[in-house]
Design a protein around this motif. Structure first.
Motif, PDB file in Angstrom:
ATOM      1  N   SER A  82      82.532  15.854  79.333  1.00 31.58           N
ATOM      2  CA  SER A  82      81.506  15.678  80.360  1.00 31.58           C
ATOM      3  C   SER A  82      80.493  14.608  79.943  1.00 31.58           C
ATOM      4  CB  SER A  82      80.797  17.007  80.620  1.00 31.58           C
ATOM      5  OG  SER A  82      79.721  16.828  81.490  1.00 31.58           O
ATOM      6  N   ARG A  83      80.089  14.622  78.692  1.00 37.22           N
ATOM      7  CA  ARG A  83      79.135  13.629  78.196  1.00 37.22           C
ATOM      8  C   ARG A  83      79.718  12.217  78.270  1.00 37.22           C
ATOM      9  NH1 ARG A  83      75.065  16.571  75.737  1.00 37.22           N
ATOM     10  NH2 ARG A  83      75.706  18.697  75.318  1.00 37.22           N
ATOM     11  N   ILE A  84      80.990  12.090  77.946  1.00 37.64           N
ATOM     12  CA  ILE A  84      81.647  10.781  78.016  1.00 37.64           C
ATOM     13  C   ILE A  84      81.717  10.309  79.467  1.00 37.64           C
ATOM     14  CG2 ILE A  84      83.813   9.523  77.646  1.00 37.64           C
ATOM     15  CD1 ILE A  84      84.256  11.399  75.220  1.00 37.64           C
ATOM     16  N   ARG A  85      82.103  11.214  80.368  1.00 37.57           N
ATOM     17  CA  ARG A  85      82.178  10.859  81.800  1.00 37.57           C
ATOM     18  C   ARG A  85      80.817  10.417  82.323  1.00 37.57           C
ATOM     19  NH1 ARG A  85      85.422  15.228  82.186  1.00 37.57           N
ATOM     20  NH2 ARG A  85      83.769  16.523  82.993  1.00 37.57           N
ATOM     21  N   GLN A  86      79.757  11.126  81.951  1.00 41.85           N
ATOM     22  CA  GLN A  86      78.410  10.780  82.408  1.00 41.85           C
ATOM     23  C   GLN A  86      78.008   9.385  81.956  1.00 41.85           C
ATOM     24  OE1 GLN A  86      75.917  13.808  80.755  1.00 41.85           O
ATOM     25  NE2 GLN A  86      76.517  15.355  82.256  1.00 41.85           N
ATOM     26  N   LYS A  87      78.303   9.048  80.723  1.00 39.53           N
ATOM     27  CA  LYS A  87      77.886   7.762  80.172  1.00 39.53           C
ATOM     28  C   LYS A  87      78.741   6.596  80.679  1.00 39.53           C
ATOM     29  CE  LYS A  87      74.473   9.099  77.688  1.00 39.53           C
ATOM     30  NZ  LYS A  87      73.123   8.670  77.997  1.00 39.53           N
ATOM     31  N   THR A  88      80.013   6.846  80.974  1.00 38.09           N
ATOM     32  CA  THR A  88      80.909   5.756  81.377  1.00 38.09           C
ATOM     33  C   THR A  88      81.078   5.646  82.892  1.00 38.09           C
ATOM     34  OG1 THR A  88      82.856   7.172  81.105  1.00 38.09           O
ATOM     35  CG2 THR A  88      82.210   5.815  79.209  1.00 38.09           C
ATOM     36  N   CYS A  89      80.426   6.488  83.648  1.00 38.27           N
ATOM     37  CA  CYS A  89      80.536   6.454  85.114  1.00 38.27           C
ATOM     38  C   CYS A  89      79.947   5.136  85.638  1.00 38.27           C
ATOM     39  CB  CYS A  89      79.802   7.636  85.725  1.00 38.27           C
ATOM     40  SG  CYS A  89      79.824   7.632  87.528  1.00 38.27           S
ATOM     41  N   ASP A  91      79.027   4.413  88.554  1.00 35.99           N
ATOM     42  CA  ASP A  91      78.034   4.660  89.595  1.00 35.99           C
ATOM     43  C   ASP A  91      76.770   5.347  89.065  1.00 35.99           C
ATOM     44  OD1 ASP A  91      79.850   3.628  91.416  1.00 35.99           O
ATOM     45  OD2 ASP A  91      80.730   5.594  91.823  1.00 35.99           O
ATOM     46  N   ARG A  92      76.610   5.437  87.765  1.00 34.76           N
ATOM     47  CA  ARG A  92      75.438   6.136  87.231  1.00 34.76           C
ATOM     48  C   ARG A  92      74.166   5.364  87.560  1.00 34.76           C
ATOM     49  NH1 ARG A  92      74.357   5.429  80.985  1.00 34.76           N
ATOM     50  NH2 ARG A  92      73.298   7.363  81.378  1.00 34.76           N
ATOM     51  N   LYS A  93      73.076   6.088  87.668  1.00 35.32           N
ATOM     52  CA  LYS A  93      71.802   5.493  88.091  1.00 35.32           C
ATOM     53  C   LYS A  93      71.138   4.657  86.992  1.00 35.32           C
ATOM     54  CE  LYS A  93      70.980   9.036  91.506  1.00 35.32           C
ATOM     55  NZ  LYS A  93      70.173  10.151  91.937  1.00 35.32           N
ATOM     56  N   SER A  94      71.465   4.929  85.750  1.00 36.22           N
ATOM     57  CA  SER A  94      70.873   4.181  84.643  1.00 36.22           C
ATOM     58  C   SER A  94      71.388   2.738  84.642  1.00 36.22           C
ATOM     59  CB  SER A  94      71.261   4.838  83.318  1.00 36.22           C
ATOM     60  OG  SER A  94      70.862   4.034  82.233  1.00 36.22           O
ATOM     61  N   GLN A  95      70.580   1.863  84.115  1.00 34.26           N
ATOM     62  CA  GLN A  95      71.003   0.465  84.004  1.00 34.26           C
ATOM     63  C   GLN A  95      72.022   0.286  82.882  1.00 34.26           C
ATOM     64  OE1 GLN A  95      67.462  -1.858  83.572  1.00 34.26           O
ATOM     65  NE2 GLN A  95      66.903  -1.637  85.717  1.00 34.26           N
ATOM     66  N   ARG A  96      72.077   1.232  81.971  1.00 30.83           N
ATOM     67  CA  ARG A  96      73.046   1.147  80.877  1.00 30.83           C
ATOM     68  C   ARG A  96      74.382   1.705  81.330  1.00 30.83           C
ATOM     69  NH1 ARG A  96      69.425   4.029  77.526  1.00 30.83           N
ATOM     70  NH2 ARG A  96      67.738   2.642  77.048  1.00 30.83           N
ATOM     71  N   HIS A  97      75.367   0.859  81.413  1.00 29.29           N
ATOM     72  CA  HIS A  97      76.733   1.263  81.762  1.00 29.29           C
ATOM     73  C   HIS A  97      77.590   1.080  80.515  1.00 29.29           C
ATOM     74  CE1 HIS A  97      75.999   1.656  86.087  1.00 29.29           C
ATOM     75  NE2 HIS A  97      75.121   0.707  85.888  1.00 29.29           N
ATOM     76  N   TYR A  98      77.982   2.212  79.934  1.00 32.19           N
ATOM     77  CA  TYR A  98      78.714   2.188  78.683  1.00 32.19           C
ATOM     78  C   TYR A  98      80.211   2.006  78.895  1.00 32.19           C
ATOM     79  CZ  TYR A  98      74.507   3.962  76.382  1.00 32.19           C
ATOM     80  OH  TYR A  98      73.236   4.109  75.905  1.00 32.19           O
ATOM     81  N   ILE A  99      80.839   1.381  77.910  1.00 32.34           N
ATOM     82  CA  ILE A  99      82.297   1.295  77.861  1.00 32.34           C
ATOM     83  C   ILE A  99      82.728   1.869  76.527  1.00 32.34           C
ATOM     84  CG2 ILE A  99      82.520  -0.693  79.408  1.00 32.34           C
ATOM     85  CD1 ILE A  99      82.867  -2.441  76.905  1.00 32.34           C
ATOM     86  N   GLU A 100      83.927   2.448  76.492  1.00 33.03           N
ATOM     87  CA  GLU A 100      84.435   3.007  75.253  1.00 33.03           C
ATOM     88  C   GLU A 100      85.066   1.904  74.415  1.00 33.03           C
ATOM     89  OE1 GLU A 100      87.578   6.400  73.706  1.00 33.03           O
ATOM     90  OE2 GLU A 100      86.971   6.382  75.791  1.00 33.03           O
TER      91      GLU A 100
END
Length: 103
Positions: A82-89, A91-100
């Motif tokens: 769940s934590r990975i999905r939240q960070k790599t989504c 469409d997340r509202k945060s400006q930080r969009h993570y990639i694995e």
């Protein structure tokens, strides 16, 4: 008839549980972040409990670290994923969009 075990035969213990073992680890990176943000997660077993450890920061400096403890592997895996999905989504509202980052 099944062979009987010798009484003097010692029980078989999993040695890794005593000292801890990393079951999964992931490194997430925000390439468009001005300060090069990262997010590191690991799922570990230690003393018969499952632990998610998180480190996050910028560049190569850890600014925050946390851990969450779970009694069962399924609930720890669910939280880890769940934590990975939240960070790599995307469409997340945060400006930080993570990639694995694969190692």
């Amino acid at each position: 008839m099944a062979p009987s075990k010798s009484i003097s035969e010692p029980p078989k213990y999993i040695q890794n549980d005593l000292f801890g073992k990393t079951l999964r680890a992931v490194y997430l990176f925000a390439p468009n972040s001005p300060k090069k943000a990262f997010y590191r997660l690991s799922l570990e077993i230690e003393f018969s409990q499952y632990i998610i450890r998180k480190q996050s920061g910028i560049g190569n400096k850890v600014l925050d670290h946390r851990k969450w403890i779970y009694k069962t592997l399924p609930e720890a895996e669910k939280s880890f994923n769940s934590r990975i999905r939240q960070k790599t989504c995307p469409d997340r509202k945060s400006q930080r969009h993570y990639i694995e980052i694969k190692s």
